[in-house]
Design an enzyme around this catalytic site. Sequence first.
Site, mmCIF file in Angstrom:
data_model
loop_
_atom_site.group_PDB
_atom_site.id
_atom_site.type_symbol
_atom_site.label_atom_id
_atom_site.label_comp_id
_atom_site.label_asym_id
_atom_site.label_seq_id
_atom_site.Cartn_x
_atom_site.Cartn_y
_atom_site.Cartn_z
ATOM 1 N N HIS A 1 0.842 -1.202 0.000
ATOM 2 C CA HIS A 1 0.000 0.000 0.000
ATOM 3 C C HIS A 1 0.871 1.243 0.000
ATOM 4 O O HIS A 1 1.720 1.408 0.877
ATOM 5 C CB HIS A 1 -0.903 -0.020 1.236
ATOM 6 C CG HIS A 1 -1.820 1.154 1.322
ATOM 7 N ND1 HIS A 1 -1.842 1.997 2.404
ATOM 8 C CD2 HIS A 1 -2.737 1.640 0.446
ATOM 9 C CE1 HIS A 1 -2.745 2.939 2.212
ATOM 10 N NE2 HIS A 1 -3.296 2.752 1.030
ATOM 11 N N HIS B 1 -7.514 8.185 -3.969
ATOM 12 C CA HIS B 1 -8.067 6.839 -4.104
ATOM 13 C C HIS B 1 -9.304 6.799 -4.998
ATOM 14 O O HIS B 1 -9.733 5.723 -5.411
ATOM 15 C CB HIS B 1 -8.452 6.284 -2.723
ATOM 16 C CG HIS B 1 -7.280 5.990 -1.840
ATOM 17 N ND1 HIS B 1 -6.738 6.932 -1.013
ATOM 18 C CD2 HIS B 1 -6.554 4.864 -1.655
ATOM 19 C CE1 HIS B 1 -5.717 6.393 -0.346
ATOM 20 N NE2 HIS B 1 -5.581 5.149 -0.718
ATOM 21 N N ARG C 1 -3.369 24.062 10.275
ATOM 22 C CA ARG C 1 -3.465 23.526 8.908
ATOM 23 C C ARG C 1 -3.273 22.022 8.987
ATOM 24 O O ARG C 1 -2.158 21.517 9.074
ATOM 25 C CB ARG C 1 -2.398 24.161 8.007
ATOM 26 C CG ARG C 1 -2.367 23.577 6.579
ATOM 27 C CD ARG C 1 -3.662 23.855 5.853
ATOM 28 N NE ARG C 1 -3.612 23.464 4.443
ATOM 29 C CZ ARG C 1 -4.309 22.456 3.922
ATOM 30 N NH1 ARG C 1 -5.072 21.700 4.704
ATOM 31 N NH2 ARG C 1 -4.252 22.182 2.646
ATOM 32 N N CYS D 1 1.508 29.060 5.569
ATOM 33 C CA CYS D 1 0.909 28.178 4.565
ATOM 34 C C CYS D 1 1.123 28.776 3.181
ATOM 35 O O CYS D 1 1.084 29.999 3.005
ATOM 36 C CB CYS D 1 -0.590 28.028 4.858
ATOM 37 S SG CYS D 1 -1.472 27.011 3.655
ATOM 38 N N TYR E 1 1.425 21.179 -3.585
ATOM 39 C CA TYR E 1 2.184 22.396 -3.308
ATOM 40 C C TYR E 1 3.142 22.708 -4.451
ATOM 41 O O TYR E 1 4.360 22.599 -4.334
ATOM 42 C CB TYR E 1 2.904 22.252 -1.969
ATOM 43 C CG TYR E 1 1.935 22.227 -0.815
ATOM 44 C CD1 TYR E 1 1.381 23.395 -0.324
ATOM 45 C CD2 TYR E 1 1.517 21.025 -0.246
ATOM 46 C CE1 TYR E 1 0.461 23.392 0.718
ATOM 47 C CE2 TYR E 1 0.601 20.996 0.785
ATOM 48 C CZ TYR E 1 0.077 22.185 1.264
ATOM 49 O OH TYR E 1 -0.847 22.158 2.288
#
Length: 603
Positions: free
Chosen positions: A140, A164, A240, A288, A430
């Site tokens: 996985h 997913h 965040r 952020c 990002y």
Amino acid sequence: MRWTPVCSHPQLQFHRHAIRSSSCGILAARFARPKTHDNARMLHFQGARWSGTTFNHSNPGTNPPPKTRPPPLIAPVAALLAFGVTSYLLLQSANAEEPAEERRPKIRLAEVRNHGSGAESIWVIRGTNVYDITEWIEAHPGGDVILRAAGGSIDPYWKIFTIHQKQDVYDILEQYLIGELDPQDLVDGKVPSDGIDDPFQTDPKRDARLLLHSNRPCNAETPASDLNTFLTPNPLFYVRNHLWVPEIPNAEQHKLTIELADGTEKTYTLRELRERFREHKITATLQCSGNRRAHMSAAKPTNGLQWDVGAIGTAEWSGVLLRDVLADAGVNVNPGPSPDVDNRSNEIVKHAQFVGAEAYGASIPISKAIASDGDVILAYGMNGELLPRDHGFPLRVIVPGTVAARSVKWLSRVVLSPDESTSQWQRRDYKCFGPNVAAAGVEWEKGKSIQEMPVQSAVTTMQEISGHVPDYISGRGRIYWLDDDHIALEGYAFSGGGREILRVDVSADGGRTWQQADLLKDGDGKGGGGRKGSKCWAWKRWKCDISKMDAAMGGEFVIKAVDDSYNTQPESYKATWNFRGNLTSAWQRVPYEPSKEIRSLAP
């Protein structure tokens, strides 16, 4: 039984030929040919394979030679037999086999729960289907975070991990299908709510003053008016979170594993980190990449959380240097001119990957991780207290001067690798693209992951300050008492990479004329004891007083900052707009509406 048409023509239909011979075991499927199509085909299933004959009506030369007609007496007999067999099969159609879905084993919900984390075999539920994923766990991509769903429903987690939600992922999971939930355990055809794990149910309680953008996961910014101190109070520090907040009950025994390029691993408990390595304190601003995204969206809509100016904060972080821990684990942190070669594996190490306990992952260049003036620390303290849960308790990495997305919380693993992290937050989220690039069909691999942040500034408070209002003389239009009345602006300025802010320029008339703001001393008695670190990792607080008359005449304040490399902010978003709304750093524009009294005095 699956019927597969030979041709993909949309009008092609197929019908069962109810012809079965008990002696030769032949089942035929006749495909009806529309008039516009040239081919029809008879398929026969003999034993374990299909065979068939194709007839081309437009090109008779390609057809097989006609077969010899049977003798006159045989034809009626064959027709009679065919009629009998057809009638028999039609009578049996009402008792046809059940669909495959109805033949799947029915599994009780209690039995699924017995196959949770720690069981010999691991089962999960998706929808109402049950899967044995024991063999899949090791492969996985998200690691053993999938065990959070063990013995229960995987749906809440896959809603969070949107990666997913693709057919190829569903197809992989289907390979492990073992049955479906017994209908008597369902409520209105669905798994009952008490059978679905809520990964956010143990999240900490947040300060009510935070401005909430999303609840699950929690994303909340600091109110601008509470960004008026050098150090941001822990309860008001912006939150965040990409996922849930993991529970780590025995903090001192929390383990951090360092994996070297040759596969060698060394593990430290938090207690060992505290006891074996010197503690360092670094004052660093975290921001952020989407801070002020709402401002960019005002020019043109962007994707993502619409942060105002509060997705930023400064704290004094305490912990141990990552560089010291890597050296103890066997990494040459003083490599000289070739900093990226692991001597034992001969692998080219270019990145330090960080993995959080809840599955979040990111990475930074190895040069930053081992730099003597990089100040990357494994932090366990924030503003003189233990890390709050929302900010990484019990351990997080702080990468000063870099986008906050790389300062991974709840740190459990550091991997030295030739490659950057494979997480979606490193490879996709990002990044920035040109103003002409749309979200649909973007080639993520062509974008570079954000690391250091550009220069930034914002207004956090604006107050009208009035002095005494004595009798005044209005001759020649001069109002003497206005010299004591002004607009007081305060805010922050910050630049990545340890670059210090040189100045903040303020305009009261939309950018036509400028004046310089006063830069406040770091830790000026308003929450902070000064700057700590090898470079300037923290913001600069500033203030500026503007006369009410100038403000009334201008009608708009504009703010921009300049760092010690003379980088400055762009005037507008025309050149820097990107569909993700990242790195919003254009001039901030703040409208000012003067009072009626002041407005009436302006020329």
